[in-house]
Motif scaffolding. Structure first.
Motif, PDB file in Angstrom:
ATOM      1  N   LYS A  53       0.844  -1.198   0.000  1.00 55.94           N
ATOM      2  CA  LYS A  53       0.000   0.000   0.000  1.00 55.94           C
ATOM      3  C   LYS A  53       0.871   1.236   0.000  1.00 55.94           C
ATOM      4  CE  LYS A  53      -4.261  -0.184  -0.071  1.00 55.94           C
ATOM      5  NZ  LYS A  53      -5.309   0.740  -0.284  1.00 55.94           N
TER       6      LYS A  53
ATOM      7  N   GLN B 183      -8.917   4.789 -17.644  1.00 59.97           N
ATOM      8  CA  GLN B 183     -10.108   5.366 -17.049  1.00 59.97           C
ATOM      9  C   GLN B 183      -9.616   6.287 -15.967  1.00 59.97           C
ATOM     10  OE1 GLN B 183     -13.523   4.802 -17.201  1.00 59.97           O
ATOM     11  NE2 GLN B 183     -13.354   3.676 -19.091  1.00 59.97           N
TER      12      GLN B 183
ATOM     13  N   GLY C 196     -10.000   7.267 -13.040  1.00 60.81           N
ATOM     14  CA  GLY C 196     -10.800   6.962 -11.869  1.00 60.81           C
ATOM     15  C   GLY C 196     -10.690   8.080 -10.849  1.00 60.81           C
ATOM     16  N   TYR C 197     -11.666   8.113  -9.970  1.00 62.71           N
ATOM     17  CA  TYR C 197     -11.651   9.101  -8.913  1.00 62.71           C
ATOM     18  C   TYR C 197     -10.597   8.708  -7.889  1.00 62.71           C
ATOM     19  CZ  TYR C 197     -13.059  11.628  -4.856  1.00 62.71           C
ATOM     20  OH  TYR C 197     -13.063  12.419  -3.761  1.00 62.71           O
ATOM     21  N   LYS C 198      -9.764   9.642  -7.498  1.00 56.53           N
ATOM     22  CA  LYS C 198      -8.704   9.315  -6.550  1.00 56.53           C
ATOM     23  C   LYS C 198      -8.783  10.228  -5.337  1.00 56.53           C
ATOM     24  CE  LYS C 198      -5.356   6.683  -8.863  1.00 56.53           C
ATOM     25  NZ  LYS C 198      -6.291   6.120  -9.741  1.00 56.53           N
ATOM     26  N   ASP C 199      -8.615   9.600  -4.182  1.00 56.13           N
ATOM     27  CA  ASP C 199      -8.638  10.355  -2.944  1.00 56.13           C
ATOM     28  C   ASP C 199      -7.256  10.842  -2.622  1.00 56.13           C
ATOM     29  OD1 ASP C 199     -10.843  11.013  -1.658  1.00 56.13           O
ATOM     30  OD2 ASP C 199     -10.920   9.285  -0.330  1.00 56.13           O
TER      31      ASP C 199
ATOM     32  N   GLY D 257     -16.968   3.343   4.412  1.00 58.52           N
ATOM     33  CA  GLY D 257     -16.237   2.581   3.404  1.00 58.52           C
ATOM     34  C   GLY D 257     -14.787   3.002   3.266  1.00 58.52           C
TER      35      GLY D 257
ATOM     36  N   ASN E  81     -11.705   1.379   4.992  1.00 58.91           N
ATOM     37  CA  ASN E  81     -11.327   0.029   4.629  1.00 58.91           C
ATOM     38  C   ASN E  81      -9.937  -0.022   4.005  1.00 58.91           C
ATOM     39  OD1 ASN E  81     -11.500  -2.637   4.262  1.00 58.91           O
ATOM     40  ND2 ASN E  81     -13.029  -2.567   2.637  1.00 58.91           N
TER      41      ASN E  81
ATOM     42  N   GLY F 267     -20.026   2.002   3.590  1.00 59.78           N
ATOM     43  CA  GLY F 267     -21.032   3.059   3.639  1.00 59.78           C
ATOM     44  C   GLY F 267     -20.454   4.453   3.742  1.00 59.78           C
TER      45      GLY F 267
ATOM     46  N   MET G   3      -0.561   1.701 -11.890  1.00 58.04           N
ATOM     47  CA  MET G   3      -1.080   0.428 -12.351  1.00 58.04           C
ATOM     48  C   MET G   3      -0.184  -0.224 -13.393  1.00 58.04           C
ATOM     49  SD  MET G   3      -3.846  -0.434 -10.887  1.00 58.04           S
ATOM     50  CE  MET G   3      -4.398  -1.614 -12.106  1.00 58.04           C
TER      51      MET G   3
ATOM     52  N   ASP H  21     -21.323  -4.182  -0.556  1.00 55.74           N
ATOM     53  CA  ASP H  21     -21.630  -2.790  -0.885  1.00 55.74           C
ATOM     54  C   ASP H  21     -22.091  -2.664  -2.331  1.00 55.74           C
ATOM     55  OD1 ASP H  21     -21.007  -2.002   1.593  1.00 55.74           O
ATOM     56  OD2 ASP H  21     -19.288  -0.733   1.078  1.00 55.74           O
TER      57      ASP H  21
ATOM     58  N   ARG I 213     -14.536   3.840  -8.582  1.00 61.11           N
ATOM     59  CA  ARG I 213     -14.297   5.248  -8.840  1.00 61.11           C
ATOM     60  C   ARG I 213     -14.482   6.053  -7.551  1.00 61.11           C
ATOM     61  NH1 ARG I 213     -17.240   5.260 -13.996  1.00 61.11           N
ATOM     62  NH2 ARG I 213     -15.627   3.845 -14.718  1.00 61.11           N
ATOM     63  N   GLN I 214     -15.565   5.744  -6.849  1.00 61.87           N
ATOM     64  CA  GLN I 214     -15.848   6.506  -5.637  1.00 61.87           C
ATOM     65  C   GLN I 214     -14.803   6.266  -4.570  1.00 61.87           C
ATOM     66  OE1 GLN I 214     -19.768   5.381  -4.525  1.00 61.87           O
ATOM     67  NE2 GLN I 214     -20.651   6.606  -6.163  1.00 61.87           N
ATOM     68  N   ASN I 215     -14.290   5.057  -4.554  1.00 64.26           N
ATOM     69  CA  ASN I 215     -13.356   4.751  -3.492  1.00 64.26           C
ATOM     70  C   ASN I 215     -11.923   4.868  -3.938  1.00 64.26           C
ATOM     71  OD1 ASN I 215     -14.972   3.891  -1.071  1.00 64.26           O
ATOM     72  ND2 ASN I 215     -15.933   2.817  -2.774  1.00 64.26           N
ATOM     73  N   ASN I 216     -11.733   5.639  -5.000  1.00 64.98           N
ATOM     74  CA  ASN I 216     -10.400   5.984  -5.470  1.00 64.98           C
ATOM     75  C   ASN I 216      -9.486   4.785  -5.644  1.00 64.98           C
ATOM     76  OD1 ASN I 216      -8.416   5.626  -3.105  1.00 64.98           O
ATOM     77  ND2 ASN I 216     -10.011   6.848  -2.151  1.00 64.98           N
TER      78      ASN I 216
ATOM     79  N   ALA J 118      -4.808  -6.540 -12.758  1.00 67.15           N
ATOM     80  CA  ALA J 118      -4.085  -5.287 -12.931  1.00 67.15           C
ATOM     81  C   ALA J 118      -4.268  -4.705 -14.328  1.00 67.15           C
ATOM     82  CB  ALA J 118      -2.606  -5.500 -12.639  1.00 67.15           C
TER      83      ALA J 118
ATOM     84  N   GLU K 296      -9.060  -1.177 -16.945  1.00 61.63           N
ATOM     85  CA  GLU K 296     -10.420  -1.530 -16.565  1.00 61.63           C
ATOM     86  C   GLU K 296     -11.230  -2.175 -17.690  1.00 61.63           C
ATOM     87  OE1 GLU K 296     -12.797   1.309 -14.046  1.00 61.63           O
ATOM     88  OE2 GLU K 296     -14.155   1.053 -15.719  1.00 61.63           O
TER      89      GLU K 296
END
Lengths: 735, 175
Positions: free
Chosen positions: A202, A241, A243-246, A366, A369, A429, A733, B48, B87-90, B123, B126
């Motif tokens: 990680k 894609q 993707g959304y990243k935090d 969520g 996690n 959640g 990735m 979920d 996507r939401q969870n990055n 990996a 997508e």
């Protein structure tokens, strides 16, 4: 890998048996949605013809790809044209050169990218039939070229697989390591190893991600650069894609460094003490990841107060702490001096520990996690449990989409019950933090111990995005609850979505401490070694006011405490909230002063009042007068401690000062460097290292040594930042 | 599974019969969960995703035109929910649960090898991964996959082809 192989592999990803509760929950939610949708539809049916609705039907023409196509049509036309040109070029070149070593892989990539999509688009737009022809030719040509090569690869692969010996597997293992992709190793690893492994993986990938953003932020590059980095370095341009990243969403309060002030204009400085340490741990994490922290994330006072200093202890409990003052020449500015004000709180003997009523308020949304969040949280609380007495009580409230009490207040003697409740937590959640806070206060109130300590410990990674989300509203709520005698501490976890500002607001207004937990050893420091200071307050609303003597001090500057500044009149106003001190806590504040006659930064007023400042008595050897106000934890009127800061506190040179003073100075210098080094002239990371190195003292837990290492790391990332403003990192990735 | 009954349930649900909808969703929950698990490889996330999928099903069932397309529609809803979830969870991937050993017959090294290959699949970019999971993991044909992912059949073939190339080139790089 052939198709059968892939099939076999995927067949191994078998879902575990369905959890009945999860199913019921989902079905219930779906049913209520179904009914809501029914109502909505009935309404729309009244206003529209039925045929109209059928346009919105979910058929396979409404899909993600098509949705994307419309706004991007132009892009496709131009992109298509451009690609077609490339294809024509490449086709020409490749027909001549394919027999040689002309990197066929590259050609394939270029030529075949979105081949199908491209033909379709061109067809639709009927722009250039000639190009379509070219592409078709290319398509026919390339598979033929590709196939033998693919065949060769497969053959080679099979051979390898057949010959695979133990050694080869070791090699495979090795590259698993090198890759940072450790999952396959799990099989051989013990559970502990696995944990470490996942965490390190990680961290690796986080390093990549955050490295990019962090550096971009620091270099001030436009945010688009991030996207560019990804696409430039990726092999698979057509399928990225975004993707959304935090990342980079950690929120910090904006603040400016305290400016230099003229004593003749503003002779009094007032602030609230701050025993939080979260800024230091967050900074440590960032630096360990190879990036310097955002300037707003650096709160110098929290960095200084992270360390334990050996200041003089008060003799009795009646006077909970005693200030120690040292004045040393400033190591970074000739002619200036640093005034160290250190306070150490009275430490409660283990036998005198009051009864504790704790409520853990845990965020299980969520986003928790991740290995450095919920699992770390669980382990941290297990550590804390060990420090509690059998009579103390612990309750657990969790919140995610909704809040709920998981464990009614339970005596620590029933430890297994508490551990069980902790173990069974899982993340999922959204985050309804406000409701959670309400329930936690409720639970703590129900079980209130009159003469003991009542405290809520909130553990979270970020936002409250359901319920009261307004910071001020939450602040008001916590403020009101503070009067019931319940303290609120906040522990921050994880990175990427940390809402530091919210944490600070809650802890400051809830009479508590905010700490940031990034590792288990940090959890140990906060919850075990400092358990008594974290848990048992000995004084609350501690305010410090320093009045400088204009006869001996010309300018002053408070280092840090920017977010804790108070108005002069707030000092005597007991209604104004301030920081709290726990048993054994140390607090350090450092002023940089320019004695009268020293090198001034601010020009003196030309039209200075000529009226001579006449002191009633002779204060000429006093630099300043220090006043500290505090309240006992259960009282509402404050008490005052005063002491003059005189030339008797002077130490000739920084080298002669004691270890604690020198170390605190080095931390202050480091903090200022991280904030841009506006006031530190040519003082460098190297100087910080030398000073800290010489002041390490006993250092039984190695925190000071760790600090020196951090400065070293910061030094190298600082140089890297200068030499390479935009770092090209690989897409996490695709390595 | 009882086919004709599915069809009746669907058409009743479409007309607003919540009992029929409940039966339908109860019946397919396990299957949806299994699909979600294939994407997320961990129980909590799969739950979920399935939950979101169930809610989206409730929103969309009235607009489902043709009972015959129910299965692909189901897939699409779950796969889209999984994509949204990532996507939401990055994340592009989740942490897999510790799943069972592949087979008793394999020795640890072979098992390790298999696992690595599997990680390579997950990996993948997508779109390629989705196509691969549907075709090889779920056994859908290219036409059905195209319907689920909402693209042309040829695109699916192309993505599969590219996925294979990627997997092979990864082997070559390492091996």
């Amino acid at each position: 890998m052939d198709d059968q192989n892939i099939k076999n592999l995927l067949a191994n990803v078998k879902a575990p048996p369905v959890d009945d509760n999860a199913r019921k929950r989902a079905v219930n939610l779906a049913l209520s949605e179904f009914e809501a949708a029914g109502k909505a539809q009935n309404q729309t049916n009244k206003t529209f013809f039925q045929g109209f609705i059928s346009l919105a039907r979910l058929t396979n023409t409404i899909t993600q790809d098509n949705r994307r196509k419309d706004p991007m049509k132009k892009k496709h036309i131009y992109g298509g044209l451009a690609t077609a040109m490339v294809v024509v070029l490449v086709a020409g070149v490749s027909f001549q050169q394919f027999s040689g070593e002309f990197a066929p892989d590259k050609v394939l990539d270029l030529g075949l990218i979105e081949q199908t999509g491209m033909v379709a688009v061109l067809d639709e737009e009927t722009i250039a039939p000639a190009f379509i022809e070219a592409i078709k030719q290319q398509n026919e040509a390339e598979p033929n070229l590709a196939r033998p090569r693919a065949g060769e690869k497969l053959k080679g692969l099979e051979q390898k697989q057949k010959n695979e010996s133990g050694l080869d597997h070791m090699a495979a293992l090795d590259y698993a390591f090198a890759d940072g992709r450790a999952e396959p190793k799990k099989l051989l690893a013990t559970p502990e190893m696995q944990k470490e492994q996942t965490i390190s993986t990680k961290q690796n990938s986080r390093m990549l991600q955050e490295g990019i953003v962090g550096n971009t932020l620091m270099a001030g590059a436009p945010s688009g650069a991030v996207a560019n980095l990804y696409s430039v370095t990726s092999d698979y341009d057509d399928s990225i894609q975004q993707g959304y990243k935090d990342i980079g969403r950690d929120k910090f309060e904006d603040f400016k460094e305290n400016p230099i002030k003229l004593v003749s204009e503003e002779s009094v400085s007032t602030f609230s003490i701050d025993v939080d340490t979260s800024s230091y741990s967050f900074m440590r994490r960032q630096i360990n990841n190879g990036v310097l922290p955002q300037k707003d994330a650096v709160r110098i006072e929290e960095m200084i107060n992270y360390f334990d200093y050996d200041y003089a202890l008060p003799e009795t409990k009646e006077e909970p702490f005693k200030p120690s003052v040292t004045v040393v020449p400033s190591p970074w500015a000739e002619g200036r001096k640093l005034v160290h004000i250190g306070i150490k709180g009275y430490d409660i003997a283990p036998t005198e520990k009051p009864h504790t009523n704790l409520v853990f308020l845990l965020d299980v949304s969520g986003s928790m996690n991740a290995p450095d969040k919920l699992p770390l949280l669980k382990n941290s609380f297990k550590l804390l449990l060990d420090t509690l007495e059998p009579d103390d009580t612990v309750g657990i409230v969790v919140y995610a989409g909704a809040a709920g009490t998981v464990l009614e207040p339970t005596k620590v003697s029933e430890k297994s019950k508490i551990l069980n409740a902790l173990e069974n937590l899982s993340a999922g959640g959204s985050t309804a933090g406000a409701e959670g806070i309400r329930q936690a206060y409720q639970l703590a109130e129900n079980n209130l111990t009159k003469d003991g300590v009542n405290r809520i410990i909130l553990a979270t990674d970020g936002d409250f995005n359901v319920g009261i989300t307004n910071r001020d509203e939450l602040k008001d709520f916590v403020e009101r609850k503070r009067e019931t005698g319940i303290f609120l501490s906040v522990l921050g976890f994880g990175q990427g979505n940390l809402n530091d500002h919210m944490m600070q607001t809650l802890a400051q207004n809830g009479n508590g401490v905010a700490a940031y937990i990034d590792t288990l050893s940090e959890a140990r420091k906060v919850l075990v070694e400092e358990a008594s200071s974290t848990l048992f307050p000995i004084a609350k609303d501690v305010k410090i006011q320093v009045e400088f003597n204009p006869d001996s001090v010309a300018e002053y500057r408070l280092i840090g405490y920017e977010t804790r500044a108070l108005n002069r009149e707030d000092f005597n106003n007991d209604a104004v909230d301030a920081g709290d001190i726990g048993a054994g806590h140390t607090v350090t504040a450092i002023y940089e002063i320019t004695p009268k006659g020293g090198p001034l930064t601010i020009d003196e007023n030309r039209y200075e009042k000529t009226e001579e400042h006449k002191a009633k008595t002779d204060f000429s050897d006093e630099y300043a007068f220090l006043k500290i106000r505090y309240k006992n934890p259960n009282e509402d009127t404050s008490k005052l401690i005063t002491t003059p800061i005189t030339k008797a506190n002077d130490v000739d040179s920084i080298d002669k000062a004691d270890d604690d003073t020198r170390f605190a100075t080095s931390v202050a210098a480091f903090g200022q460097l991280l904030k841009g080094g506006k006031y530190t002239a040519s003082y460098s990371y190297g100087d910080v290292i030398d000073l800290a190195q010489s002041a390490r003292g006993d250092d039984p837990f190695g925190y000071r040594t760790e600090f020196v290492n951090l400065v070293r790391l910061a030094k190298s990332s600082g140089t890297m930042e200068k030499s390479a403003p935009v770092l090209h990192k690989e897409h996490p990735m695709h390595r | 599974m009882n086919k004709p009954e599915d069809d009746t349930l669907i058409s009743s649900a479409r007309n607003g019969d919540s009992r029929a909808f409940e039966m339908l969703i109860n019946r397919h929950y396990e299957r949806m969960f299994a699909i979600a698990f294939k994407w997320t490889r961990n129980r909590a996330d799969a739950e979920d995703v399935t939950q979101t999928a169930c809610i989206n099903m409730a929103k969309g069932i009235r607009r489902l035109h043709n009972e015959k397309t129910f299965t692909t529609w189901l897939y699409r809803i779950v796969v889209n929910a999984a994509k949204d979830f990532f996507r939401q969870n990055n994340r592009t991937q989740t942490l897999p649960d510790n799943y069972e050993p592949f087979s008793e017959a394999l020795n640890p090294e072979e098992e390790l090898y298999m696992r690595e290959r599997l990680e390579e699949i997950y990996a993948l970019p997508e779109k390629e991964r989705d196509a691969l999971l549907l075709v090889f993991g779920e056994g859908l044909n290219h036409r059905e996959t195209a319907q689920v992912l909402g693209c042309a059949e040829t695109t699916i073939s192309w993505r599969i082809h590219k996925a294979r190339n990627h997997l092979n080139s990864q082997r070559e790089k390492k091996g």
